[in-house]
Design an enzyme around this catalytic site. Structure first.
Site, mmCIF file in Angstrom:
data_model
loop_
_atom_site.group_PDB
_atom_site.id
_atom_site.type_symbol
_atom_site.label_atom_id
_atom_site.label_comp_id
_atom_site.label_asym_id
_atom_site.label_seq_id
_atom_site.Cartn_x
_atom_site.Cartn_y
_atom_site.Cartn_z
ATOM 1 N N LYS A 54 0.843 -1.210 0.000
ATOM 2 C CA LYS A 54 0.000 0.000 0.000
ATOM 3 C C LYS A 54 0.877 1.259 0.000
ATOM 4 C CE LYS A 54 -3.872 -2.360 2.127
ATOM 5 N NZ LYS A 54 -4.547 -2.811 3.356
ATOM 6 N N GLN A 98 -4.389 -1.255 9.532
ATOM 7 C CA GLN A 98 -4.388 -2.596 8.952
ATOM 8 C C GLN A 98 -5.028 -3.594 9.930
ATOM 9 O OE1 GLN A 98 -3.265 -3.421 5.760
ATOM 10 N NE2 GLN A 98 -4.213 -5.380 6.245
ATOM 11 N N ASP A 121 -10.815 3.380 4.231
ATOM 12 C CA ASP A 121 -11.306 1.993 4.154
ATOM 13 C C ASP A 121 -12.836 1.964 4.087
ATOM 14 O OD1 ASP A 121 -9.539 -0.101 3.893
ATOM 15 O OD2 ASP A 121 -8.997 -0.159 6.018
#
Ligand code: NAD
Length: 294
Positions: A54, A98, A121
């Protein structure tokens, strides 16, 4: 008949190249460089790989990347303190924590501590609610990637029957909202669904997001259906080497479906591309710039 391959890798590359140009344009026109902060707690090897890719993808797209690696014994309060700092930091437009987090930390509390405007997200309850009510918000990356792949292949999704197997908050449920918004008739299936093969045979669009290798057999697929395989499963092949397979028995599906995403190279690459898109969108919206004008 042989299904057309929905090449997520090529599509994601094009999306990222286009984004790179938009990032350059945003910098030139407004002096803004969008920034993505990625937070990793602990040393889970798969999470480390995801975080690295990422960050690398952010830099390649011309975004600023801020990596925060915290030890596995980080307390919830320490993590919440970091999120407070990132929420207040104007150079940070997107925050991604994460998952999974260590068991001692309440993931729900952590997600809800992220500023919804920076929640790239799309997991914050505010963004979940905005998606459910059809308002603009930040949309979870994997479902967003699935929708983009579907729209690339099918001009109008209206009226198509979409069966989504899997009702997780990160894939199945948000994808159902997106496909409802696209005027599909949506059926959610899950571990308690009765006669799943018969239900799947009614699907014009069949999405598998379960996490069970090759669970969906060729005979479950309606001839001419579009199959989106979200599953990523590591299996050991007959020669002892590890390989990735999806939730769909790919070789069985190819002669029956009209189009199908491969694993790897289907939905997976779209997820990171959509994360970058969301960071760009967040950077624009936080400053009242319409991202579609850039
Ligand atoms: P999850 O474990 O949270 O949810 C799985 C869902 O499958 C559940 O809703 C459950 O009800 C359903 N299910 C389980 N067994 C079933 C059965 N026998 N029949 C029907 N339904 C059943 O999983 P998730 O986080 O949504 O991930 C699903 C898969 O997608 C995993 O393989 C994951 O690795 C993959 N994934 C891929 C990406 C990507 O970028 N491509 C992103 C997220 C998840």
């Amino acid at each position: 008949m042989s299904a057309a391959l929905i090449d997520g890798k090529t599509y994601a590359t094009a999306l990222r190249q286009r984004l790179r140009k938009r990032v350059d344009q945003l910098r030139a026109s407004h002096g803004i460089v969008p920034g993505l902060a990625v937070v990793l707690v602990g040393e889970d090897p798969a999470s480390q790989v995801y975080v690295r890719s990422k960050s690398k993808a952010s830099l390649e797209a011309g975004l600023n990347s801020f990596e925060h690696k915290l030890p596995a014994d980080t307390t919830e309060d320490e993590l919440l303190d970091l999120l407070d700092q990132l929420n207040a930091d104007d150079a940070v437009d997107g925050i991604l924590v994460q998952l999974p987090l260590p068991k001692a930390i309440d993931a729900g509390a952590v997600i809800d501590a992220i500023d919804p405007d920076k929640d790239v997200d799309g997991f914050h309850l505010i963004n979940v609610g905005l998606l459910a009510t059809g308002e603009p918000g930040l949309v979870p990356c994997t479902p967003m990637g699935c929708e983009l792949l579907l729209r690339a292949g099918v001009p109008s999704l209206a009226g198509l029957h979409a069966v989504i197997i899997g009702r997780s908050n990160i894939v199945g449920k948000p994808l159902a909202q997106l496909l409802l918004r696209a005027d599909c008739t949506v059926t959610m299936a899950h571990s308690k669904t009765r006669d799943l093969p018969a239900l799947c045979q009614t699907a014009d669009i069949l999405v598998a997001a379960v996490g069970k290798p090759e669970m969906v057999r060729g005979a479950w697929i309606k001839p001419g259906a579009i199959v989106i395989d979200v599953g990523i499963n590591r299996v050991v092949g007959k020669d002892g080497t590890m390989r990735l397979v999806g939730d769909v028995a790919f070789a069985e599906a190819v002669p029956i479906a009209a189009a199908i995403t491969p694993v790897p190279g289907g939905v997976g690459p779209m997820t990171i591309a959509c994360l970058l898109e969301n960071t760009f969108t967040a950077a624009c919206r936080r400053r009242d710039i319409d991202p579609d004008t850039i």
